[in-house]
Scaffold this active site. Structure first.
Site, PDB file in Angstrom:
ATOM      1  N   GLY A 120      -5.158   1.090  -0.627  1.00 27.08           N
ATOM      2  CA  GLY A 120      -5.116   1.376   0.720  1.00 27.08           C
ATOM      3  C   GLY A 120      -5.538   0.445   1.920  1.00 27.08           C
ATOM      4  O   GLY A 120      -5.733   0.735   2.994  1.00 27.08           O
TER       5      GLY A 120
ATOM      6  N   TRP B 191      -3.764  -1.871   3.613  1.00 26.57           N
ATOM      7  CA  TRP B 191      -2.899  -1.973   4.892  1.00 26.57           C
ATOM      8  C   TRP B 191      -3.380  -0.859   5.510  1.00 26.57           C
ATOM      9  O   TRP B 191      -3.137  -0.687   6.935  1.00 26.57           O
ATOM     10  CB  TRP B 191      -1.622  -2.105   4.473  1.00 26.57           C
ATOM     11  CG  TRP B 191      -1.263  -3.491   3.978  1.00 26.57           C
ATOM     12  CD1 TRP B 191      -2.014  -4.398   3.457  1.00 26.57           C
ATOM     13  CD2 TRP B 191      -0.035  -3.741   4.019  1.00 26.57           C
ATOM     14  NE1 TRP B 191      -1.200  -5.557   2.881  1.00 26.57           N
ATOM     15  CE2 TRP B 191       0.090  -5.417   3.309  1.00 26.57           C
ATOM     16  CE3 TRP B 191       1.363  -3.586   4.261  1.00 26.57           C
ATOM     17  CZ2 TRP B 191       1.064  -6.072   3.217  1.00 26.57           C
ATOM     18  CZ3 TRP B 191       2.544  -4.195   3.837  1.00 26.57           C
ATOM     19  CH2 TRP B 191       2.501  -5.729   3.447  1.00 26.57           C
TER      20      TRP B 191
ATOM     21  N   ASP C 240       2.305   6.376  -2.213  1.00 25.27           N
ATOM     22  CA  ASP C 240       2.122   5.639  -3.297  1.00 25.27           C
ATOM     23  C   ASP C 240       2.374   6.197  -4.663  1.00 25.27           C
ATOM     24  O   ASP C 240       2.069   7.444  -4.580  1.00 25.27           O
ATOM     25  CB  ASP C 240       0.934   4.704  -3.668  1.00 25.27           C
ATOM     26  CG  ASP C 240       0.965   3.396  -4.479  1.00 25.27           C
ATOM     27  OD1 ASP C 240       0.893   2.213  -3.786  1.00 25.27           O
ATOM     28  OD2 ASP C 240       1.209   3.306  -5.699  1.00 25.27           O
TER      29      ASP C 240
ATOM     30  N   ASP D 240       6.983   9.192  -5.675  1.00 24.51           N
ATOM     31  CA  ASP D 240       7.893   8.121  -5.671  1.00 24.51           C
ATOM     32  C   ASP D 240       8.636   8.024  -4.412  1.00 24.51           C
ATOM     33  O   ASP D 240       9.456   9.038  -4.185  1.00 24.51           O
ATOM     34  CB  ASP D 240       8.879   8.149  -6.771  1.00 24.51           C
ATOM     35  CG  ASP D 240       9.651   6.964  -6.994  1.00 24.51           C
ATOM     36  OD1 ASP D 240       9.987   6.108  -6.140  1.00 24.51           O
ATOM     37  OD2 ASP D 240      10.245   6.771  -8.159  1.00 24.51           O
TER      38      ASP D 240
ATOM     39  N   ASP E  83       4.622  -2.795   1.048  1.00 29.82           N
ATOM     40  CA  ASP E  83       4.120  -3.845   0.309  1.00 29.82           C
ATOM     41  C   ASP E  83       4.479  -3.330  -1.200  1.00 29.82           C
ATOM     42  O   ASP E  83       3.863  -3.895  -2.175  1.00 29.82           O
ATOM     43  CB  ASP E  83       2.420  -3.683   0.415  1.00 29.82           C
ATOM     44  CG  ASP E  83       1.874  -5.126  -0.253  1.00 29.82           C
ATOM     45  OD1 ASP E  83       2.686  -6.175  -0.568  1.00 29.82           O
ATOM     46  OD2 ASP E  83       0.813  -5.121  -0.369  1.00 29.82           O
TER      47      ASP E  83
ATOM     48  N   LYS F 119       7.606  -6.711   1.661  1.00 30.39           N
ATOM     49  CA  LYS F 119       7.239  -7.793   0.905  1.00 30.39           C
ATOM     50  C   LYS F 119       8.445  -8.234   0.157  1.00 30.39           C
ATOM     51  O   LYS F 119       9.643  -7.401  -0.084  1.00 30.39           O
ATOM     52  CB  LYS F 119       6.174  -7.355  -0.503  1.00 30.39           C
ATOM     53  CG  LYS F 119       6.207  -8.184  -1.553  1.00 30.39           C
ATOM     54  CD  LYS F 119       5.432  -7.556  -2.814  1.00 30.39           C
ATOM     55  CE  LYS F 119       4.091  -7.024  -2.998  1.00 30.39           C
ATOM     56  NZ  LYS F 119       3.063  -7.766  -2.624  1.00 30.39           N
TER      57      LYS F 119
HETATM   58  N1  SAM Z   1      -0.566  -2.826   0.377  1.00 26.97           N
HETATM   59  C1  SAM Z   1      -1.428  -2.008  -0.428  1.00 26.97           C
HETATM   60  C2  SAM Z   1      -2.862  -2.418  -0.165  1.00 26.97           C
HETATM   61  O1  SAM Z   1      -3.127  -3.016   1.057  1.00 26.97           O
HETATM   62  O2  SAM Z   1      -3.974  -1.859  -0.762  1.00 26.97           O
HETATM   63  C3  SAM Z   1      -1.306  -2.907  -2.160  1.00 26.97           C
HETATM   64  C4  SAM Z   1       0.059  -2.295  -2.476  1.00 26.97           C
HETATM   65  S1  SAM Z   1       0.365  -2.854  -3.942  1.00 26.97           S
HETATM   66  C5  SAM Z   1       0.693  -4.532  -4.020  1.00 26.97           C
HETATM   67  C6  SAM Z   1       2.067  -2.288  -4.568  1.00 26.97           C
HETATM   68  C7  SAM Z   1       2.115  -0.959  -4.599  1.00 26.97           C
HETATM   69  O3  SAM Z   1       3.230  -0.266  -4.466  1.00 26.97           O
HETATM   70  C8  SAM Z   1       1.402  -0.365  -6.051  1.00 26.97           C
HETATM   71  O4  SAM Z   1       0.345   0.526  -5.900  1.00 26.97           O
HETATM   72  C9  SAM Z   1       2.574   0.633  -6.767  1.00 26.97           C
HETATM   73  O5  SAM Z   1       2.122   1.917  -7.259  1.00 26.97           O
HETATM   74  C10 SAM Z   1       3.540   0.949  -5.229  1.00 26.97           C
HETATM   75  N2  SAM Z   1       4.859   1.326  -5.537  1.00 26.97           N
HETATM   76  C11 SAM Z   1       5.821   0.559  -6.355  1.00 26.97           C
HETATM   77  N3  SAM Z   1       6.773   1.376  -6.594  1.00 26.97           N
HETATM   78  C12 SAM Z   1       6.475   2.389  -5.580  1.00 26.97           C
HETATM   79  C13 SAM Z   1       7.582   3.583  -5.521  1.00 26.97           C
HETATM   80  N4  SAM Z   1       8.709   3.850  -5.748  1.00 26.97           N
HETATM   81  N5  SAM Z   1       7.086   4.537  -4.599  1.00 26.97           N
HETATM   82  C14 SAM Z   1       5.711   4.319  -4.122  1.00 26.97           C
HETATM   83  N6  SAM Z   1       4.738   3.441  -4.359  1.00 26.97           N
HETATM   84  C15 SAM Z   1       5.260   2.269  -5.157  1.00 26.97           C
END
Ligand code: SAM
Length: 242
Positions: A100, A102, A118, A134, A158, A198
């Site tokens: 969370g 961002w 997420d 998803d 991200d 990203k």
């Molecule tokens: N920007 C976030 C923050 O500031 O806290 C950090 C994000 S973290 C690097 C990446 C996130 O992408 C993970 O929590 C992962 O579960 C999520 N993610 C990956 N594939 C996803 C999808 N298909 N749908 C939703 N979330 C996804």
């Protein structure tokens, strides 16, 4: 082409892709920066390494001190300081939002409507609407837009998948997430809106890059200071949706 329109060069070879998110098994609370080291012995080696790295890292320390849920918060802060993407009253969608950081930054900087999604649960963030699911599932885009209450001014992604260790498969997964996020942004952003995603150095995002260059006035590569130096992570920032 100016310097920041070219992909930055990796400071170390990007041959080994690290998981950008913590290993599986975490919850929103468990993934927070307050994660307790005493539980590490029950976790896998990679999980223990992730926790050690977080605890030793100066950005993680700063995040804890300043109340951000993740060190990732600083990446968005840097990008926003540079391009002023979050404006008072902005509508913001955050894809891959857990834990969370961002979301916190977007709200702190005056966004009015903020929706995050997420795969993992996200602990309540006052002012944000949250979906656990998803993003690539059919119908998810509609749900996000309904909660947002109007076309987004800013789409953030991200998202990072759990790597499987097979280079080609991991690469395809990365590109798929970028493409689907870009497609959502292109179809839904209001004119003038912006998109941040990203990306990874060495990843062939050529197709999506060309599309972004068609659909936005400007597309930049950014490697924030707070992004780990040795990591292949880089961000694409697309400005002024046509
Ligand atoms: N920007 C976030 C923050 O500031 O806290 C950090 C994000 S973290 C690097 C990446 C996130 O992408 C993970 O929590 C992962 O579960 C999520 N993610 C990956 N594939 C996803 C999808 N298909 N749908 C939703 N979330 C996804």
């Amino acid at each position: 082409m100016s310097d920041d329109e070219k992909p930055p060069q990796p400071e170390q070879p990007a041959a080994r892709r690290r998981m950008v998110r913590p290993p599986s098994g975490g919850t929103a609370a468990g993934r927070g920066l307050g994660t307790q080291i005493k539980t590490a012995d029950k976790k896998s080696m990679s999980s223990q390494q992730w926790i050690k790295r977080q605890l030793a890292d100066k950005w993680s320390e700063r995040a804890r001190a300043e109340g951000w849920r993740s060190r990732a918060a600083f990446k968005l802060i840097e990008i926003d300081d540079r391009y002023r993407l979050i404006k008072p009253g902005s509508r913001v969608v955050d894809l891959g939002a857990a834990p969370g950081g961002w979301l916190q930054v977007a709200l702190k900087r005056g966004a009015k409507s903020v929706v995050g999604i997420d795969l993992l649960p996200i602990e309540h963030v006052p002012g944000a609407e949250l979906i656990q699911g998803d993003f690539t599932d059919p119908g998810m885009d509609r749900q996000l837009l309904d909660l947002l209450g109007g076309p987004p001014d800013l789409v953030l992604s991200d998202m990072a998948h759990n790597t499987v260790g097979h280079r080609k498969t991991d690469h395809l997964k990365i590109i798929a997430l970028i493409e689907i996020a870009a497609d959502f942004a292109i179809r839904n952003l209001r004119p003038g809106g912006a998109f941040v995603t990203k990306n990874f150095q060495g990843g062939d995002a050529g197709g999506v890059l060309a599309r972004l260059r068609d659909e936005f006035e400007t597309v930049k590569y950014v490697k924030p200071e707070s992004s780990r130096k040795g990591s292949a992570e880089v961000f694409l920032v697309a400005l002024n949706k046509k």
